[in-house]
Scaffold this motif. Structure first.
Motif, PDB file in Angstrom:
ATOM      1  N   ILE A   1      25.087  46.042  29.289  1.00  8.76           N
ATOM      2  CA  ILE A   1      24.614  46.586  27.934  1.00  8.76           C
ATOM      3  C   ILE A   1      23.417  46.978  27.930  1.00  8.76           C
ATOM      4  N   PRO A   2      23.210  47.893  26.589  1.00 11.65           N
ATOM      5  CA  PRO A   2      21.506  48.607  26.699  1.00 11.65           C
ATOM      6  C   PRO A   2      20.906  47.495  26.162  1.00 11.65           C
ATOM      7  N   ILE A   3      19.922  47.943  26.989  1.00 14.85           N
ATOM      8  CA  ILE A   3      18.715  46.401  26.131  1.00 14.85           C
ATOM      9  C   ILE A   3      18.273  45.922  24.853  1.00 14.85           C
ATOM     10  N   ALA A   4      18.055  47.294  24.691  1.00 14.73           N
ATOM     11  CA  ALA A   4      18.287  46.390  22.782  1.00 14.73           C
ATOM     12  C   ALA A   4      19.125  45.625  22.385  1.00 14.73           C
ATOM     13  N   PHE A   5      20.576  46.182  22.660  1.00 22.09           N
ATOM     14  CA  PHE A   5      21.561  45.744  22.435  1.00 22.09           C
ATOM     15  C   PHE A   5      21.746  43.560  23.017  1.00 22.09           C
ATOM     16  N   ALA A   6      21.564  44.001  24.023  1.00 22.83           N
ATOM     17  CA  ALA A   6      21.523  42.834  24.898  1.00 22.83           C
ATOM     18  C   ALA A   6      20.490  41.753  24.238  1.00 22.83           C
ATOM     19  N   LEU A   7      19.082  41.936  23.947  1.00 24.77           N
ATOM     20  CA  LEU A   7      18.029  41.266  23.635  1.00 24.77           C
ATOM     21  C   LEU A   7      18.864  41.014  22.102  1.00 24.77           C
ATOM     22  N   GLY A   8      19.175  41.431  21.827  1.00 25.04           N
ATOM     23  CA  GLY A   8      19.336  41.580  19.951  1.00 25.04           C
ATOM     24  C   GLY A   8      20.138  40.206  19.919  1.00 25.04           C
TER      25      GLY A   8
ATOM     26  N   ILE B   1      11.736  48.249  20.507  1.00 25.42           N
ATOM     27  CA  ILE B   1      10.956  47.042  20.567  1.00 25.42           C
ATOM     28  C   ILE B   1      11.350  45.845  19.072  1.00 25.42           C
ATOM     29  N   GLY B   2      11.938  46.476  17.833  1.00 26.61           N
ATOM     30  CA  GLY B   2      12.192  45.395  16.910  1.00 26.61           C
ATOM     31  C   GLY B   2      13.090  44.365  18.117  1.00 26.61           C
ATOM     32  N   MET B   3      13.809  44.649  18.629  1.00 26.23           N
ATOM     33  CA  MET B   3      15.191  43.615  19.194  1.00 26.23           C
ATOM     34  C   MET B   3      14.210  43.090  20.432  1.00 26.23           C
ATOM     35  N   SER B   4      13.501  43.112  20.545  1.00 24.58           N
ATOM     36  CA  SER B   4      12.190  42.128  22.066  1.00 24.58           C
ATOM     37  C   SER B   4      11.314  41.581  20.859  1.00 24.58           C
TER      38      SER B   4
ATOM     39  N   VAL C   1       8.627  48.212  28.802  1.00 23.42           N
ATOM     40  CA  VAL C   1       7.878  47.798  27.288  1.00 23.42           C
ATOM     41  C   VAL C   1       9.009  46.124  27.553  1.00 23.42           C
ATOM     42  N   SER C   2      10.230  46.009  27.444  1.00 22.69           N
ATOM     43  CA  SER C   2      10.252  44.921  27.391  1.00 22.69           C
ATOM     44  C   SER C   2       9.834  43.649  28.160  1.00 22.69           C
ATOM     45  N   ILE C   3       9.099  44.216  29.874  1.00 20.31           N
ATOM     46  CA  ILE C   3       8.581  43.180  30.140  1.00 20.31           C
ATOM     47  C   ILE C   3       7.542  42.579  29.134  1.00 20.31           C
ATOM     48  N   ILE C   4       6.679  43.531  28.565  1.00 23.61           N
ATOM     49  CA  ILE C   4       5.714  43.147  28.058  1.00 23.61           C
ATOM     50  C   ILE C   4       6.379  42.365  26.472  1.00 23.61           C
ATOM     51  N   LEU C   5       6.774  42.693  26.130  1.00 22.46           N
ATOM     52  CA  LEU C   5       7.290  42.161  24.519  1.00 22.46           C
ATOM     53  C   LEU C   5       7.961  40.739  25.098  1.00 22.46           C
ATOM     54  N   MET C   6       8.746  40.901  26.601  1.00 25.39           N
ATOM     55  CA  MET C   6       9.830  39.119  26.565  1.00 25.39           C
ATOM     56  C   MET C   6       8.481  37.848  27.322  1.00 25.39           C
ATOM     57  N   THR C   7       7.164  38.698  28.062  1.00 27.25           N
ATOM     58  CA  THR C   7       6.570  37.405  28.478  1.00 27.25           C
ATOM     59  C   THR C   7       5.378  37.477  27.982  1.00 27.25           C
ATOM     60  N   ALA C   8       4.757  38.577  27.014  1.00 24.52           N
ATOM     61  CA  ALA C   8       3.463  38.243  26.474  1.00 24.52           C
ATOM     62  C   ALA C   8       3.432  36.589  25.867  1.00 24.52           C
ATOM     63  N   PRO C   9       4.659  35.856  24.939  1.00 24.48           N
ATOM     64  CA  PRO C   9       4.436  34.790  24.846  1.00 24.48           C
ATOM     65  C   PRO C   9       4.038  33.543  25.363  1.00 24.48           C
TER      66      PRO C   9
END
Length: 450
Positions: free
Chosen positions: A22-29, A302-305, A353-361
């Motif tokens: 699944i595309p990354i955005a839809f998978a995360l969302g 970015i939005g879904m992340s 992009v996904s690594i930053i937004l998923m791991t930063a917190p």
């Protein structure tokens, strides 16, 4: 259910969704929405659009599509080929000068375009055939371009840096400035490796010729007159002026990052119209279409992340993970090594992009508590994610190179990039020993001086 159990389910669901194709955005969302339904109040679904909008209503994020426009305008013109030709003409007398010219061309183009794939495509489409025609091995030629392209996420303006600034709540201007020194360090390391590898291939070809074999093109000598060298400059200098002007506007305090991005995009469109005659609707249309397509894809990710991170925070997964890391009571440098190993592992599957937004917190609070400066860490993390762009199995730049040079075996491309992965690791080590390279930070901002 305990937070640990929910966190394990969250990680497992994310991994399953990612591996399903699944595309990354839809998978995360999708993962975020499922866990909102299962573990959060029903009313929370009514606020999904509001939460995503509030997270993305950032003036910093506005600069992303504008920088993409600037990169698309430059990348879809002949600016890359002209830049490469100028560099080659001025550096051809240096041993391995053609490889060095490609490294410098990648660095300058990356600083203008801000995109690693665009840099690989623009410089590689001209550089790889020329290097191979002159006797460079296919893997060596591919490795230079793939590694040089990664500079696009380190040298300003970098979209990756923009996202890190948002996630870490750090100054974007300070992050951009911090990337310059390490970027130049990587350029120097890549150029040094190019000289070393060229001399090795030259000696092998020379020995083979002395033994009665055919003369390799790598043994031939090229000469450019001064008039030929200067004739390459008129088309390159305007873009160098554009780069310089954008940097002066940003760091001189004359414009915000978003204003600078808009200025750069308009000037890039103006330059390709004047220099290359790209001004008709049929010429500009593909540039705007590519900008819209890439911007939409990136902003959706970015939005879904951000929604994914919001759910993770609401369920206390990120807080619990950060607390668990702190409870391990690792030394500051062992903590940094562990986190960078995690980033490398994620780089096998996810884009920066996904690594930053998923791991930063999760990773930033323990690092801050350990005494690390988050601007410095942003640079180190970016270089680590650069490694992910050129190491298998899903190094994006590897497949860009395969697309522009389909006759080079994938194994040759991978082996050609591995020395550059090692050089990036060396650069990280140097930054740990000499942190002032990144924005000339004082040593007191790092835990070694406590």
């Amino acid at each position: 259910m305990s937070v640990a159990a929910i966190g394990a389910l969250y990680a497992g669901a994310t991994l399953t969704a990612m591996l399903s194709g699944i595309p990354i955005a839809f998978a995360l969302g999708a993962v975020a929405l499922v866990f909102m339904l299962a573990f959060m109040p029903g009313a929370s679904l009514d606020t999904v659009a509001q939460n995503v909008y509030e997270e993305m209503a950032s003036i910093t994020l506005l600069s992303i599509p504008l920088f993409i426009l600037k990169g698309a305008a430059i990348g879809r013109s002949k600016a890359g080929q002209d830049l490469y030709s100028a560099m080659h003409a001025w550096m051809h007398r240096i041993p391995g000068g053609l490889g060095i010219a490609n490294v410098f061309a990648c660095a300058l183009f990356a600083a203008m375009a801000g995109s690693s794939p665009a840099t690989c495509s623009a410089i590689g489409s001209a550089g790889i055939p020329e290097m191979r025609k002159r006797g460079y091995s296919p893997g060596f030629a591919a490795g230079i371009i793939a590694a040089g392209g990664t500079l696009g996420i380190l040298l300003p303006p970098s979209i990756t840096m923009i996202l890190y600034a948002v996630a870490a709540e750090q100054s974007l201007g300070r992050l951009f400035l911090a990337g310059i020194g390490p970027g130049l360090l990587l350029v120097g390391l890549f150029a040094a490796w190019s000289v070393y590898r060229f001399r090795h291939e030259y000696q092998v070809a020379k020995a083979a010729y002395a033994a009665g074999g055919p003369a390799s093109p790598i043994l031939a000598e090229e000469r450019y007159s001064m008039s030929e060298r200067f004739s390459t400059l008129p088309r390159v200098l305007p873009f160098v002026v554009l780069l310089t002007g954008v940097m002066v506007a940003l760091y001189g305090g004359y414009a915000t990052p978003s204003e600078t991005a808009g200025l750069g995009g308009l000037l890039a469109l103006g330059l390709i119209a004047i220099i290359y005659g790209v001004w008709r609707t049929k010429d500009v249309g593909p540039i705007l279409t590519a900008t819209l397509r890439e911007s939409t894809m990136l902003m959706l990710i970015i939005g879904m992340s951000l929604l994914y991170a919001y759910v993770m925070s609401y369920l206390h997964i990120s807080q619990a993970a950060a607390a668990a890391i702190v409870a391990m009571q690792l030394s500051p440098w062992l903590l940094l090594l562990t986190i960078l190993a995690l980033v490398i592992a994620l780089g096998f599957f996810l884009p920066p992009v996904s690594i930053i937004l998923m791991t930063a917190p999760i990773i930033l609070p323990p690092l801050k508590a350990a005494g690390f400066d988050l601007v410095w860490f942003g640079v180190v993390m970016t270089i680590t994610m650069e490694m992910g762009l050129i190491h298998p199995p899903v190094g994006l730049n590897i497949f860009v190179i395969k697309n522009i040079a389909p006759d080079i075996p994938l194994s040759d491309i991978i082996w050609g990039t591995l020395p550059f992965v090692i050089l990036m690791a060396v650069a990280i080590l140097v930054l740990c020993l000499v942190p002032g390279i990144a924005m000339w930070l004082p040593d007191t901002l790092l835990p070694t001086t406590r």
